[in-house]
Design a protein around this motif. Structure first.
Motif, PDB file in Angstrom:
ATOM      1  N   THR A  73       0.835  -1.214   0.000  1.00 12.12           N
ATOM      2  CA  THR A  73       0.000   0.000   0.000  1.00 12.12           C
ATOM      3  C   THR A  73       0.860   1.250   0.000  1.00 12.12           C
ATOM      4  O   THR A  73       0.609   2.216  -0.745  1.00 12.12           O
ATOM      5  CB  THR A  73      -0.923   0.014   1.237  1.00 12.12           C
ATOM      6  OG1 THR A  73      -1.730  -1.164   1.231  1.00 12.12           O
ATOM      7  CG2 THR A  73      -1.815   1.247   1.232  1.00 12.12           C
ATOM      8  N   LEU A  74       1.902   1.226   0.858  1.00 16.05           N
ATOM      9  CA  LEU A  74       2.807   2.371   0.938  1.00 16.05           C
ATOM     10  C   LEU A  74       3.537   2.572  -0.389  1.00 16.05           C
ATOM     11  O   LEU A  74       3.727   3.706  -0.841  1.00 16.05           O
ATOM     12  CB  LEU A  74       3.819   2.142   2.066  1.00 16.05           C
ATOM     13  CG  LEU A  74       4.836   3.267   2.307  1.00 16.05           C
ATOM     14  CD1 LEU A  74       4.111   4.564   2.668  1.00 16.05           C
ATOM     15  CD2 LEU A  74       5.803   2.882   3.418  1.00 16.05           C
ATOM     16  N   LEU A  75       3.916   1.476  -1.022  1.00 18.77           N
ATOM     17  CA  LEU A  75       4.603   1.564  -2.311  1.00 18.77           C
ATOM     18  C   LEU A  75       3.688   2.188  -3.362  1.00 18.77           C
ATOM     19  O   LEU A  75       4.118   3.049  -4.150  1.00 18.77           O
ATOM     20  CB  LEU A  75       5.050   0.166  -2.751  1.00 18.77           C
ATOM     21  CG  LEU A  75       5.776   0.086  -4.113  1.00 18.77           C
ATOM     22  CD1 LEU A  75       7.052   0.923  -4.072  1.00 18.77           C
ATOM     23  CD2 LEU A  75       6.091  -1.353  -4.465  1.00 18.77           C
ATOM     24  N   ALA A  76       2.423   1.775  -3.353  1.00 16.30           N
ATOM     25  CA  ALA A  76       1.458   2.334  -4.309  1.00 16.30           C
ATOM     26  C   ALA A  76       1.268   3.828  -4.070  1.00 16.30           C
ATOM     27  O   ALA A  76       1.233   4.632  -5.014  1.00 16.30           O
ATOM     28  CB  ALA A  76       0.124   1.601  -4.196  1.00 16.30           C
ATOM     29  N   GLN A  77       1.141   4.213  -2.782  1.00 19.59           N
ATOM     30  CA  GLN A  77       0.987   5.627  -2.455  1.00 19.59           C
ATOM     31  C   GLN A  77       2.221   6.423  -2.878  1.00 19.59           C
ATOM     32  O   GLN A  77       2.111   7.533  -3.415  1.00 19.59           O
ATOM     33  CB  GLN A  77       0.735   5.798  -0.958  1.00 19.59           C
ATOM     34  CG  GLN A  77      -0.612   5.272  -0.496  1.00 19.59           C
ATOM     35  CD  GLN A  77      -0.784   5.380   1.006  1.00 19.59           C
ATOM     36  OE1 GLN A  77       0.179   5.608   1.740  1.00 19.59           O
ATOM     37  NE2 GLN A  77      -2.011   5.235   1.478  1.00 19.59           N
ATOM     38  N   THR A  78       3.403   5.830  -2.628  1.00 22.66           N
ATOM     39  CA  THR A  78       4.648   6.508  -3.007  1.00 22.66           C
ATOM     40  C   THR A  78       4.718   6.726  -4.511  1.00 22.66           C
ATOM     41  O   THR A  78       5.131   7.789  -4.983  1.00 22.66           O
ATOM     42  CB  THR A  78       5.861   5.686  -2.544  1.00 22.66           C
ATOM     43  OG1 THR A  78       5.783   5.485  -1.126  1.00 22.66           O
ATOM     44  CG2 THR A  78       7.162   6.390  -2.880  1.00 22.66           C
ATOM     45  N   GLN A  79       4.305   5.725  -5.262  1.00 24.05           N
ATOM     46  CA  GLN A  79       4.309   5.850  -6.722  1.00 24.05           C
ATOM     47  C   GLN A  79       3.360   6.961  -7.179  1.00 24.05           C
ATOM     48  O   GLN A  79       3.664   7.722  -8.100  1.00 24.05           O
ATOM     49  CB  GLN A  79       3.918   4.513  -7.357  1.00 24.05           C
ATOM     50  CG  GLN A  79       4.993   3.437  -7.204  1.00 24.05           C
ATOM     51  CD  GLN A  79       4.546   2.086  -7.718  1.00 24.05           C
ATOM     52  OE1 GLN A  79       3.345   1.843  -7.898  1.00 24.05           O
ATOM     53  NE2 GLN A  79       5.496   1.193  -7.946  1.00 24.05           N
ATOM     54  N   ASP A  80       2.192   7.052  -6.492  1.00 20.99           N
ATOM     55  CA  ASP A  80       1.248   8.132  -6.815  1.00 20.99           C
ATOM     56  C   ASP A  80       1.853   9.494  -6.515  1.00 20.99           C
ATOM     57  O   ASP A  80       1.709  10.443  -7.294  1.00 20.99           O
ATOM     58  CB  ASP A  80      -0.054   7.958  -6.021  1.00 20.99           C
ATOM     59  CG  ASP A  80      -0.843   6.747  -6.488  1.00 20.99           C
ATOM     60  OD1 ASP A  80      -0.612   6.297  -7.634  1.00 20.99           O
ATOM     61  OD2 ASP A  80      -1.675   6.251  -5.709  1.00 20.99           O
ATOM     62  N   TYR A  81       2.539   9.585  -5.353  1.00 17.81           N
ATOM     63  CA  TYR A  81       3.180  10.847  -4.980  1.00 17.81           C
ATOM     64  C   TYR A  81       4.268  11.231  -5.980  1.00 17.81           C
ATOM     65  O   TYR A  81       4.433  12.405  -6.331  1.00 17.81           O
ATOM     66  CB  TYR A  81       3.773  10.747  -3.577  1.00 17.81           C
ATOM     67  CG  TYR A  81       2.754  10.644  -2.475  1.00 17.81           C
ATOM     68  CD1 TYR A  81       1.489  11.216  -2.611  1.00 17.81           C
ATOM     69  CD2 TYR A  81       3.035   9.962  -1.287  1.00 17.81           C
ATOM     70  CE1 TYR A  81       0.548  11.110  -1.603  1.00 17.81           C
ATOM     71  CE2 TYR A  81       2.099   9.853  -0.278  1.00 17.81           C
ATOM     72  CZ  TYR A  81       0.856  10.427  -0.443  1.00 17.81           C
ATOM     73  OH  TYR A  81      -0.065  10.319   0.554  1.00 17.81           O
ATOM     74  N   LEU A  85       4.368  14.531  -8.086  1.00 21.70           N
ATOM     75  CA  LEU A  85       5.534  15.402  -7.983  1.00 21.70           C
ATOM     76  C   LEU A  85       6.108  15.703  -9.363  1.00 21.70           C
ATOM     77  O   LEU A  85       6.513  16.829  -9.656  1.00 21.70           O
ATOM     78  CB  LEU A  85       6.593  14.751  -7.092  1.00 21.70           C
ATOM     79  CG  LEU A  85       7.897  15.534  -6.889  1.00 21.70           C
ATOM     80  CD1 LEU A  85       7.591  16.871  -6.206  1.00 21.70           C
ATOM     81  CD2 LEU A  85       8.884  14.736  -6.051  1.00 21.70           C
ATOM     82  N   GLN A  86       6.144  14.700 -10.221  1.00 21.76           N
ATOM     83  CA  GLN A  86       6.654  14.902 -11.575  1.00 21.76           C
ATOM     84  C   GLN A  86       5.785  15.873 -12.354  1.00 21.76           C
ATOM     85  O   GLN A  86       6.290  16.718 -13.098  1.00 21.76           O
ATOM     86  CB  GLN A  86       6.730  13.549 -12.302  1.00 21.76           C
ATOM     87  CG  GLN A  86       7.843  12.638 -11.781  1.00 21.76           C
ATOM     88  CD  GLN A  86       7.810  11.265 -12.427  1.00 21.76           C
ATOM     89  OE1 GLN A  86       6.798  10.847 -12.986  1.00 21.76           O
ATOM     90  NE2 GLN A  86       8.913  10.536 -12.322  1.00 21.76           N
ATOM     91  N   LEU A  87       4.447  15.755 -12.162  1.00 21.44           N
ATOM     92  CA  LEU A  87       3.532  16.691 -12.829  1.00 21.44           C
ATOM     93  C   LEU A  87       3.752  18.122 -12.345  1.00 21.44           C
ATOM     94  O   LEU A  87       3.821  19.064 -13.137  1.00 21.44           O
ATOM     95  CB  LEU A  87       2.076  16.266 -12.578  1.00 21.44           C
ATOM     96  CG  LEU A  87       1.606  14.989 -13.284  1.00 21.44           C
ATOM     97  CD1 LEU A  87       0.207  14.621 -12.823  1.00 21.44           C
ATOM     98  CD2 LEU A  87       1.627  15.185 -14.794  1.00 21.44           C
ATOM     99  N   LEU A  88       3.883  18.261 -11.008  1.00 19.64           N
ATOM    100  CA  LEU A  88       4.109  19.590 -10.434  1.00 19.64           C
ATOM    101  C   LEU A  88       5.442  20.164 -10.903  1.00 19.64           C
ATOM    102  O   LEU A  88       5.554  21.358 -11.200  1.00 19.64           O
ATOM    103  CB  LEU A  88       4.071  19.514  -8.904  1.00 19.64           C
ATOM    104  CG  LEU A  88       2.712  19.212  -8.279  1.00 19.64           C
ATOM    105  CD1 LEU A  88       2.856  19.024  -6.774  1.00 19.64           C
ATOM    106  CD2 LEU A  88       1.725  20.342  -8.568  1.00 19.64           C
ATOM    107  N   LYS A  89       6.458  19.292 -10.956  1.00 20.99           N
ATOM    108  CA  LYS A  89       7.772  19.735 -11.414  1.00 20.99           C
ATOM    109  C   LYS A  89       7.698  20.215 -12.859  1.00 20.99           C
ATOM    110  O   LYS A  89       8.289  21.229 -13.231  1.00 20.99           O
ATOM    111  CB  LYS A  89       8.780  18.590 -11.280  1.00 20.99           C
ATOM    112  CG  LYS A  89      10.204  18.982 -11.677  1.00 20.99           C
ATOM    113  CD  LYS A  89      11.146  17.800 -11.544  1.00 20.99           C
ATOM    114  CE  LYS A  89      12.560  18.188 -11.976  1.00 20.99           C
ATOM    115  NZ  LYS A  89      13.492  17.033 -11.893  1.00 20.99           N
ATOM    116  N   GLY A  90       6.943  19.462 -13.672  1.00 16.02           N
ATOM    117  CA  GLY A  90       6.792  19.854 -15.072  1.00 16.02           C
ATOM    118  C   GLY A  90       6.110  21.203 -15.211  1.00 16.02           C
ATOM    119  O   GLY A  90       6.537  22.052 -15.999  1.00 16.02           O
TER     120      GLY A  90
END
Length: 283
Positions: A73-81, A85-90
């Motif tokens: 679950t934590l891994l899935a959440q991390t992947q979403d984050y 983050l990549q979208l925000l960075k873009g």
């Protein structure tokens, strides 16, 4: 337990079959029975210990499964984050690129004006030199000069007012209203419709005092001056700077209106061009 029962059964059967038991044999039987009881107790303890270990292993396994599920679950959440983050960075990089491009255009435009105008804030005519000389003779302190300059502004004697503000800047660097003097120099040029000089004067004020309470007004007037010069592209950049730097100010509200007007005029121009193209095609 089964082993003990089988052993006891065998002993009893041998007793009945033989019909008689010697003292040594009887003692041997008692010893065997005692040994079997001891082995039975040891076996019970081993079984109990084994059961405890199995229960612990089962508990550990359940804990491990729960941890594994939590990790997934934590891994899935991390992947979403990471994706977010990549979208925000873009978006940030895109906005930064656009802002840098706009500010470069503005900087280039101001540099052009500076190259075009030779010493716009220090060049003086004979009339202005006479005003300066008269001011030096009659006024002895910066407050008097400042008040006199505002009287000139009210009477629309902008050249005289400008000379007095410049006198304050030159001779009274510690005067509390020195920043205002820079601002009002820009206003004198603006009122004289010398918009290129006004832009440079406002820009000088903003570089020295970007957090002054007159800074939003100076930046807004700089944009207005570009509009007067028919340079809507640069004016839009300046108005967007007003909105970005001073979002809560009344100047930002005016800047938003000006940006909307510029965009509306640009869209109208595009529609007109499209209609003309269609007309030519029909002909």
């Amino acid at each position: 337990m089964k082993k003990i029962k089988i052993a006891l059964t065998g002993i009893i059967a041998s007793v009945f079959l033989s019909g008689c038991v010697t003292t040594d044999e009887f003692q041997q039987m008692k010893a065997d029975i005692a040994r079997l009881y001891v082995e039975n107790n040891q076996l019970k303890n081993e079984i109990s210990d084994l059961k405890t270990r199995v229960d612990k292993m089962s508990s550990d396994l359940n804990t491990a499964v729960a941890l594994k599920e939590g990790q997934l679950t934590l891994l899935a959440q991390t992947q979403d984050y990471v994706k977010e983050l990549q979208l925000l960075k873009g978006r940030f990089e895109e906005n930064s690129f656009q802002n840098e491009r706009k500010f470069k255009e503005l900087s280039d435009r101001i540099s052009e004006l500076q190259a075009k105008l030779t010493q716009p804030t220090t060049s003086t005519t004979k009339e202005e030199q006479q005003v300066t000389k008269s001011t030096q003779e009659t006024l002895k302190n910066p407050k008097s000069i400042y008040d006199s300059a505002h009287i000139d502004m009210k009477n629309k004697n902008f050249a005289s007012a400008r000379q007095k503000f410049q006198e304050i800047i030159k001779n009274y660097p510690d005067f509390e209203l020195l920043p205002n003097s820079y601002f009002w120099i820009g206003e004198t040029y603006y009122n004289e419709k010398k918009y290129e000089d006004a832009i440079l004067a406002y820009e000088e004020f903003l570089k020295k005092y970007p957090k002054h309470d007159k800074a939003p007004g100076a930046l807004l007037k700089e944009g207005m001056a570009f509009l007067e010069l028919k340079d809507k592209k640069t004016a839009k950049v300046v108005f967007e700077r007003v909105i970005e730097r001073y979002p809560q100010s009344k100047e930002a509200e005016i800047a938003q209106q000006k940006v909307a007007e510029i965009l509306k005029s640009q869209n109208s121009g595009k529609k007109t061009t499209t209609k003309k193209t269609k007309t030519k095609t029909n002909r």
